[in-house]
Design a protein around this motif. Structure first.
Motif, PDB file in Angstrom:
ATOM      1  N   ALA A  57      -0.507 -15.547   3.790  1.00  0.00           N
ATOM      2  CA  ALA A  57       0.462 -15.851   2.736  1.00  0.00           C
ATOM      3  C   ALA A  57       1.150 -14.569   2.291  1.00  0.00           C
ATOM      4  CB  ALA A  57      -0.244 -16.504   1.555  1.00  0.00           C
ATOM      5  N   GLY A  58       2.333 -14.729   1.685  1.00  0.00           N
ATOM      6  CA  GLY A  58       3.007 -13.595   1.085  1.00  0.00           C
ATOM      7  C   GLY A  58       3.437 -12.551   2.097  1.00  0.00           C
ATOM      8  N   THR A  59       3.623 -11.325   1.583  1.00  0.00           N
ATOM      9  CA  THR A  59       4.051 -10.193   2.388  1.00  0.00           C
ATOM     10  C   THR A  59       3.152  -9.008   2.093  1.00  0.00           C
ATOM     11  OG1 THR A  59       6.364 -10.920   2.386  1.00  0.00           O
ATOM     12  CG2 THR A  59       5.954  -8.586   2.842  1.00  0.00           C
ATOM     13  N   VAL A  60       2.742  -8.320   3.146  1.00  0.00           N
ATOM     14  CA  VAL A  60       1.992  -7.081   2.982  1.00  0.00           C
ATOM     15  C   VAL A  60       2.878  -5.950   3.476  1.00  0.00           C
ATOM     16  CG1 VAL A  60       0.845  -7.238   5.240  1.00  0.00           C
ATOM     17  CG2 VAL A  60      -0.208  -5.928   3.385  1.00  0.00           C
ATOM     18  N   GLY A  61       2.873  -4.845   2.743  1.00  0.00           N
ATOM     19  CA  GLY A  61       3.746  -3.744   3.109  1.00  0.00           C
ATOM     20  C   GLY A  61       3.050  -2.403   3.001  1.00  0.00           C
ATOM     21  N   LEU A  62       3.603  -1.426   3.700  1.00  0.00           N
ATOM     22  CA  LEU A  62       3.126  -0.046   3.636  1.00  0.00           C
ATOM     23  C   LEU A  62       4.324   0.841   3.339  1.00  0.00           C
ATOM     24  CD1 LEU A  62       0.848   2.071   4.041  1.00  0.00           C
ATOM     25  CD2 LEU A  62       1.537   2.171   6.453  1.00  0.00           C
ATOM     26  N   ASP A  83       4.990  -6.875  -6.067  1.00  0.00           N
ATOM     27  CA  ASP A  83       4.221  -7.527  -7.120  1.00  0.00           C
ATOM     28  C   ASP A  83       2.919  -6.799  -7.429  1.00  0.00           C
ATOM     29  OD1 ASP A  83       5.921  -9.972  -7.487  1.00  0.00           O
ATOM     30  OD2 ASP A  83       5.448 -10.199  -5.362  1.00  0.00           O
ATOM     31  N   ALA A  84       2.315  -6.219  -6.416  1.00  0.00           N
ATOM     32  CA  ALA A  84       1.047  -5.508  -6.588  1.00  0.00           C
ATOM     33  C   ALA A  84       1.039  -4.326  -5.633  1.00  0.00           C
ATOM     34  CB  ALA A  84      -0.146  -6.428  -6.308  1.00  0.00           C
ATOM     35  N   CYS A  85       0.442  -3.214  -6.075  1.00  0.00           N
ATOM     36  CA  CYS A  85       0.493  -2.001  -5.267  1.00  0.00           C
ATOM     37  C   CYS A  85      -0.829  -1.253  -5.357  1.00  0.00           C
ATOM     38  CB  CYS A  85       1.629  -1.106  -5.752  1.00  0.00           C
ATOM     39  SG  CYS A  85       1.798   0.448  -4.838  1.00  0.00           S
ATOM     40  N   VAL A  86      -1.384  -0.920  -4.200  1.00  0.00           N
ATOM     41  CA  VAL A  86      -2.586  -0.102  -4.105  1.00  0.00           C
ATOM     42  C   VAL A  86      -2.174   1.289  -3.641  1.00  0.00           C
ATOM     43  CG1 VAL A  86      -4.838   0.215  -3.011  1.00  0.00           C
ATOM     44  CG2 VAL A  86      -4.025  -2.097  -3.578  1.00  0.00           C
ATOM     45  N   ALA A 123      -4.498   6.802   6.975  1.00  0.00           N
ATOM     46  CA  ALA A 123      -5.078   6.256   8.207  1.00  0.00           C
ATOM     47  C   ALA A 123      -5.856   4.977   7.912  1.00  0.00           C
ATOM     48  CB  ALA A 123      -5.984   7.300   8.862  1.00  0.00           C
ATOM     49  N   ALA A 124      -6.609   4.977   6.824  1.00  0.00           N
ATOM     50  CA  ALA A 124      -7.394   3.793   6.465  1.00  0.00           C
ATOM     51  C   ALA A 124      -6.489   2.610   6.155  1.00  0.00           C
ATOM     52  CB  ALA A 124      -8.297   4.110   5.271  1.00  0.00           C
ATOM     53  N   MET A 125      -5.367   2.861   5.492  1.00  0.00           N
ATOM     54  CA  MET A 125      -4.420   1.782   5.204  1.00  0.00           C
ATOM     55  C   MET A 125      -3.852   1.193   6.492  1.00  0.00           C
ATOM     56  SD  MET A 125      -2.273   3.453   2.063  1.00  0.00           S
ATOM     57  CE  MET A 125      -2.965   3.612   0.417  1.00  0.00           C
ATOM     58  N   VAL A 126      -3.459   2.068   7.406  1.00  0.00           N
ATOM     59  CA  VAL A 126      -2.892   1.599   8.667  1.00  0.00           C
ATOM     60  C   VAL A 126      -3.909   0.743   9.425  1.00  0.00           C
ATOM     61  CG1 VAL A 126      -2.016   2.325  10.929  1.00  0.00           C
ATOM     62  CG2 VAL A 126      -1.277   3.538   8.852  1.00  0.00           C
ATOM     63  N   VAL A 127      -5.123   1.234   9.543  1.00  0.00           N
ATOM     64  CA  VAL A 127      -6.157   0.493  10.270  1.00  0.00           C
ATOM     65  C   VAL A 127      -6.464  -0.822   9.570  1.00  0.00           C
ATOM     66  CG1 VAL A 127      -8.586   0.539  10.971  1.00  0.00           C
ATOM     67  CG2 VAL A 127      -7.142   2.548  11.334  1.00  0.00           C
ATOM     68  N   PHE A 134       0.867  -1.175   0.000  1.00  0.00           N
ATOM     69  CA  PHE A 134       0.000   0.000   0.000  1.00  0.00           C
ATOM     70  C   PHE A 134       0.907   1.229   0.000  1.00  0.00           C
ATOM     71  CE2 PHE A 134      -2.780  -3.312   1.357  1.00  0.00           C
ATOM     72  CZ  PHE A 134      -4.038  -2.946   0.901  1.00  0.00           C
ATOM     73  N   LEU A 135       0.566   2.196  -0.824  1.00  0.00           N
ATOM     74  CA  LEU A 135       1.429   3.336  -1.054  1.00  0.00           C
ATOM     75  C   LEU A 135       0.697   4.637  -0.755  1.00  0.00           C
ATOM     76  CD1 LEU A 135       4.024   4.644  -2.218  1.00  0.00           C
ATOM     77  CD2 LEU A 135       3.000   4.397  -4.490  1.00  0.00           C
ATOM     78  N   GLY A 136       1.348   5.523   0.015  1.00  0.00           N
ATOM     79  CA  GLY A 136       0.727   6.799   0.332  1.00  0.00           C
ATOM     80  C   GLY A 136       1.760   7.846   0.685  1.00  0.00           C
ATOM     81  N   HIS A 137       1.284   9.055   0.992  1.00  0.00           N
ATOM     82  CA  HIS A 137       2.190  10.139   1.390  1.00  0.00           C
ATOM     83  C   HIS A 137       1.582  10.908   2.554  1.00  0.00           C
ATOM     84  CE1 HIS A 137      -0.202  13.363  -0.654  1.00  0.00           C
ATOM     85  NE2 HIS A 137      -0.426  12.447  -1.565  1.00  0.00           N
TER      86      HIS A 137
END
Length: 379
Positions: free
Chosen positions: A122-127, A156-159, A105-109, A63-66
């Motif tokens: 499974a896999g890896t989730v990242g921020l 591999d995939a990015c929101v 904030a929504a990504m963190v929650v 997940f990508l943000g600023h």
């Protein structure tokens, strides 16, 4: 107060005008570290970046943000202080409410919920968060990606949490973005007195026919995924301020928003050919800030996000490549499928920026559902 609303309030109160982070990233890092996320603080130049991950295998969903925001402008023009979150009439007001502290904030929650419910996912989730998106964007995600290339970190995939919706949450998802190619054009002339034009060369007169040709040029027809490439002049400056002096130089700024139907090299070559054809004495400083990118039809993330919008928002989202640029332009060249999904963008960068409280409360559900569908639990 709900967790997402409480965190959004806290982030808005921090005056993180680009490239300042004002403590947003340490706050978020502390929360995620408690849940077992690995934390990397990546500082490049005067910019803070955060990479937080949970899991130890592929695929990698990021997940990508600023956290940085644009300046508020004159604060007395706001109905309430821009850095004091204020709720009224079903909306949360404050600089960054929509772009994009609400999404952050929504990504963190969402990540907290997902990891708590599925610690063995499974896999890896990242921020990935930066404080350099609204500014020059040199030491933010652009430089983080170079760091990832050196260290072998994949995505591999990015929101991307940019505000994408038109009227209500889930009505539009961005499946790609146009490229952005800018030029600073200097037209050389010879300064002189307006009464003796034969002893001077007016760069404005020299450039005018070429500008007409550039504005009339059909650069391409676009394609099924992108509109035609557009050319726009954003600034034009010449003259000494006196009405009796022919200027010796003209400087203009222009920009192409281009589709995959053209390349940056082709646009540069055609622009310079038109200028030469009109006998313009010129120099151009080119800057490519991002290439066009597109999540493929049938891509897993694209299908998952569309399905989440249908199932949770009750709407079949428009799948668009419109709008400006985002930090997704740096992630896509890594080979990642990139989708943008966030709240309504009607007030971003404006006085009295706001986000719907109802949309903000629902956004973590969408992001958590994307995690669940992309990273099912290990068997």
């Amino acid at each position: 107060m709900s967790p997402v609303l409480e965190l959004t309030h806290d982030l808005i109160r921090r005056r993180s005008v680009t490239p300042e982070d004002a403590g947003c990233l340490p706050l978020i890092a502390t929360r995620l570290e408690r849940l077992g996320f690995r934390i990397e603080h990546l500082r490049f130049g005067d910019v803070d970046n955060l990479w937080a991950t949970h899991g130890d295998a592929g695929p990698v969903l990021a997940f990508l943000g600023h956290t940085d925001v644009v300046p508020s402008g004159p604060e007395d023009r706001w109905a309430s202080p821009p850095f004091e979150p204020t709720e009224r009439d079903g909306l949360l007001y404050g600089r960054g409410a929509a772009d994009m502290k609400g999404s952050v904030a929504a990504m963190v929650v969402a990540l907290e919920r997902f990891v708590a419910a599925q610690p063995g996912h499974a896999g890896t989730v990242g921020l990935l968060l930066t404080s350099d998106e609204e500014g020059v964007a040199l030491h933010g995600v652009r430089e983080v990606v170079e760091h990832f290339r050196r260290t072998g970190q994949r995505i591999d995939a990015c929101v991307v949490g940019e505000p994408s919706a038109k009227e209500r949450l889930g009505d539009l998802m961005r499946v790609g973005r146009r490229g952005s190619l800018s030029g600073t054009l200097t037209v050389h002339g010879v300064q002189g007195h307006v009464a003796y034009p034969e002893k001077a060369r007016n760069p404005i007169h020299a450039f005018a026919p070429a500008l007409a040709a550039l504005a009339a040029e059909r650069w391409d027809e676009g394609n099924d995924d992108f509109p035609p490439t557009s050319f726009q002049v954003s600034n034009l400056n010449a003259g000494t301020g006196a009405n009796n002096v022919i200027p010796g130089e003209l400087v203009t700024l222009f920009n192409f928003r281009f589709s995959t139907a053209s390349t940056a090299e082709e646009l540069r070559a055609r622009t310079e050919a038109i200028l030469r054809a009109h006998d313009v004495d010129f120099a151009i400083d080119w800057h490519l800030s991002g290439m066009p990118f597109l999540a493929p039809q049938g891509g897993r993330l694209r299908d998952v996000v569309a399905g989440v919008c249908r199932d949770l928002c009750g709407i079949d989202p428009e799948q668009s490549t419109g709008g400006g640029t985002s930090d997704g332009r740096f992630i896509a060249p890594m080979g990642a499928e990139v989708i943008e999904l966030g709240p309504v963008n009607a007030t971003i960068h404006k006085v009295d920026e706001c986000v719907s409280l109802a949309d903000l409360e629902r956004l973590p559900d969408l992001y958590a559902a994307i995690c669940e569908r992309m990273l099912a639990s290990r068997v």
